[in-house]
Motif scaffolding. Sequence first.
Motif, PDB file in Angstrom:
ATOM      1  N   LYS A  86       0.859  -1.179   0.000  1.00 55.83           N
ATOM      2  CA  LYS A  86       0.000   0.000   0.000  1.00 55.83           C
ATOM      3  C   LYS A  86       0.895   1.228   0.000  1.00 55.83           C
ATOM      4  CE  LYS A  86      -3.964  -1.870   2.428  1.00 55.83           C
ATOM      5  NZ  LYS A  86      -4.822  -1.728   3.617  1.00 55.83           N
ATOM      6  N   ARG A  87       0.533   2.195  -0.774  1.00 60.25           N
ATOM      7  CA  ARG A  87       1.374   3.394  -0.953  1.00 60.25           C
ATOM      8  C   ARG A  87       1.648   4.092   0.382  1.00 60.25           C
ATOM      9  NH1 ARG A  87       5.184   5.712  -3.849  1.00 60.25           N
ATOM     10  NH2 ARG A  87       5.002   7.952  -3.858  1.00 60.25           N
ATOM     11  N   ASN A  88       0.595   4.293   1.187  1.00 57.34           N
ATOM     12  CA  ASN A  88       0.797   5.026   2.448  1.00 57.34           C
ATOM     13  C   ASN A  88       1.672   4.233   3.424  1.00 57.34           C
ATOM     14  OD1 ASN A  88      -1.225   3.151   2.875  1.00 57.34           O
ATOM     15  ND2 ASN A  88      -2.435   4.493   4.205  1.00 57.34           N
ATOM     16  N   GLU A  89       1.556   2.898   3.429  1.00 55.10           N
ATOM     17  CA  GLU A  89       2.407   2.079   4.293  1.00 55.10           C
ATOM     18  C   GLU A  89       3.853   2.105   3.817  1.00 55.10           C
ATOM     19  OE1 GLU A  89       1.629   0.709   7.175  1.00 55.10           O
ATOM     20  OE2 GLU A  89      -0.401   1.497   6.966  1.00 55.10           O
TER      21      GLU A  89
ATOM     22  N   ILE B  57      11.588   5.112  -2.488  1.00 53.46           N
ATOM     23  CA  ILE B  57      10.583   4.155  -2.012  1.00 53.46           C
ATOM     24  C   ILE B  57      10.910   2.746  -2.500  1.00 53.46           C
ATOM     25  CG2 ILE B  57       8.891   4.320  -3.878  1.00 53.46           C
ATOM     26  CD1 ILE B  57       6.832   4.661  -1.446  1.00 53.46           C
TER      27      ILE B  57
ATOM     28  N   VAL C 295       5.306   4.507   2.206  1.00 54.91           N
ATOM     29  CA  VAL C 295       5.852   5.833   2.526  1.00 54.91           C
ATOM     30  C   VAL C 295       6.208   5.914   4.007  1.00 54.91           C
ATOM     31  CG1 VAL C 295       5.258   8.292   2.682  1.00 54.91           C
ATOM     32  CG2 VAL C 295       4.727   7.013   0.606  1.00 54.91           C
ATOM     33  N   THR C 296       5.365   5.341   4.857  1.00 51.06           N
ATOM     34  CA  THR C 296       5.651   5.332   6.301  1.00 51.06           C
ATOM     35  C   THR C 296       6.938   4.577   6.596  1.00 51.06           C
ATOM     36  OG1 THR C 296       3.283   5.418   6.785  1.00 51.06           O
ATOM     37  CG2 THR C 296       4.734   4.688   8.559  1.00 51.06           C
TER      38      THR C 296
ATOM     39  N   GLN D 111       9.338   4.004   4.478  1.00 54.47           N
ATOM     40  CA  GLN D 111      10.432   4.781   3.872  1.00 54.47           C
ATOM     41  C   GLN D 111      10.912   5.874   4.832  1.00 54.47           C
ATOM     42  OE1 GLN D 111       9.272   7.035   0.438  1.00 54.47           O
ATOM     43  NE2 GLN D 111      11.375   7.635  -0.047  1.00 54.47           N
ATOM     44  N   GLN D 112       9.982   6.540   5.484  1.00 50.28           N
ATOM     45  CA  GLN D 112      10.348   7.590   6.434  1.00 50.28           C
ATOM     46  C   GLN D 112      11.041   7.011   7.658  1.00 50.28           C
ATOM     47  OE1 GLN D 112       6.547   9.415   7.064  1.00 50.28           O
ATOM     48  NE2 GLN D 112       6.712  10.718   5.243  1.00 50.28           N
TER      49      GLN D 112
END
Length: 89
Positions: free
Chosen positions: A25-28, A41, A30-31, A33-34
Amino acid sequence: MSNLLRLAIIMPFLLNQFLKESSLKRNEAVTIQQRINASRISLVPKNIIACWVHVAKTMKTVFNRKFTSDSYEELQQYLEEEFSILPKV
């Protein structure tokens, strides 16, 4: 328990073959990655695989038939590495 150990050992190979950036999932992604301070990514799946490698090494060491003082030191090292990577991934 032996089935769990086998699964943990082959999981990095399975993930390496099938886990792609588009599988997450994109938002996961990104999380993660941060958390890992990755510049791209595309490094997220590699870090997930690295996490499973740490888990597999730890489980292999835990289920050794014999323990020596070197084995305990090795287990300590693997556990420390695992504890540092798990919260990030």
